[in-house]
Design a protein around this motif. Structure first.
Motif, short mmCIF file in Angstrom:
data_model
loop_
_atom_site.label_atom_id
_atom_site.label_comp_id
_atom_site.label_asym_id
_atom_site.label_seq_id
_atom_site.Cartn_x
_atom_site.Cartn_y
_atom_site.Cartn_z
N ARG A 22 91.74 -99.25 -18.34
CA ARG A 22 92.59 -98.87 -17.26
C ARG A 22 92.07 -98.94 -15.87
O ARG A 22 90.96 -99.22 -15.72
CB ARG A 22 92.84 -97.17 -17.65
CG ARG A 22 93.64 -96.67 -18.56
CD ARG A 22 94.09 -95.50 -18.51
NE ARG A 22 94.73 -94.86 -19.50
CZ ARG A 22 95.20 -93.67 -19.64
NH1 ARG A 22 94.56 -92.60 -18.86
NH2 ARG A 22 95.87 -93.21 -20.49
N TRP B 246 89.45 -95.84 -21.32
CA TRP B 246 90.10 -94.53 -21.60
C TRP B 246 90.16 -94.32 -22.98
O TRP B 246 90.67 -95.12 -23.94
CB TRP B 246 91.69 -94.34 -21.18
CG TRP B 246 92.09 -93.00 -21.26
CD1 TRP B 246 92.76 -92.38 -22.00
CD2 TRP B 246 91.76 -92.06 -20.30
NE1 TRP B 246 93.09 -91.08 -22.03
CE2 TRP B 246 92.51 -90.85 -20.76
CE3 TRP B 246 90.97 -91.81 -19.09
CZ2 TRP B 246 92.27 -89.48 -19.93
CZ3 TRP B 246 90.98 -90.52 -18.42
CH2 TRP B 246 91.48 -89.33 -18.93
N ASN C 25 91.74 -92.19 -25.95
CA ASN C 25 92.67 -91.30 -26.17
C ASN C 25 92.54 -90.25 -27.04
O ASN C 25 93.15 -89.11 -26.82
CB ASN C 25 94.00 -92.27 -26.65
CG ASN C 25 94.56 -93.18 -25.56
OD1 ASN C 25 94.69 -92.68 -24.56
ND2 ASN C 25 94.52 -94.37 -25.94
N ASN D 137 90.79 -87.75 -24.83
CA ASN D 137 91.44 -87.63 -23.56
C ASN D 137 90.56 -87.46 -22.34
O ASN D 137 90.67 -86.69 -21.62
CB ASN D 137 92.30 -86.46 -23.67
CG ASN D 137 93.18 -86.42 -22.53
OD1 ASN D 137 93.81 -87.29 -21.94
ND2 ASN D 137 93.71 -85.08 -21.93
N GLN E 294 87.56 -90.54 -19.84
CA GLN E 294 86.84 -91.74 -19.64
C GLN E 294 85.55 -92.14 -20.41
O GLN E 294 84.64 -91.20 -20.46
CB GLN E 294 86.81 -91.65 -18.23
CG GLN E 294 86.25 -92.61 -17.64
CD GLN E 294 85.83 -92.56 -15.85
OE1 GLN E 294 87.06 -92.05 -15.46
NE2 GLN E 294 84.83 -92.97 -15.33
N SER F 191 82.77 -97.03 -16.61
CA SER F 191 83.27 -97.53 -15.37
C SER F 191 82.79 -98.44 -14.64
O SER F 191 81.83 -99.08 -14.90
CB SER F 191 83.53 -96.05 -14.53
OG SER F 191 82.29 -95.72 -14.08
#
Length: 113
Positions: free
Chosen positions: A8, A21, A23, A26, A28, A31
């Protein structure tokens, strides 16, 4: 649950602001990645985890070297399998570098071009 991890780009993000991400959690993971790095890491995480935690190693097979496959048209290169709900699903890296998951019944091997 193939599709647990997705690359994302947050709103207003730049080329090196991609994240992964999770799922199922829910949240992260990772990065500061490029789009391609995030796609690769998300696809690799799919081989390690299902919706409940670590995948059973008996449900993952890698293909080395990756082989070209098609689904009605060339789809990319198959490099791994996972078994979910009694069915093998292939991880295919498309020509644009993105990954897709395709049921084994839909894949056909292409002779090297």
């Amino acid at each position: 649950m193939v599709g647990r991890f997705n690359p994302r780009l947050p709103d207003g993000g730049g080329d090196h602001d991609w994240l992964i991400w999770d799922n199922a959690a829910n949240g992260q993971r990772g990065s500061g990645l490029t789009k391609q790095q995030a796609a690769q890491e998300a696809a690799d995480l799919e081989l390690q985890y299902d919706a409940h935690g670590y995948r059973d190693k008996a449900t993952v097979r890698t293909v080395d070297p990756p082989v070209p496959v098609e689904v009605f048209q060339p789809a990319g290169r198959l490099d791994a399998w996972v078994r979910e709900n009694g069915e093998w699903i292939g991880r295919v890296r498309r020509h644009d570098g993105e990954y897709t998951w395709i049921p084994h019944t839909d894949l056909r091997r292409i002779e090297d071009q």
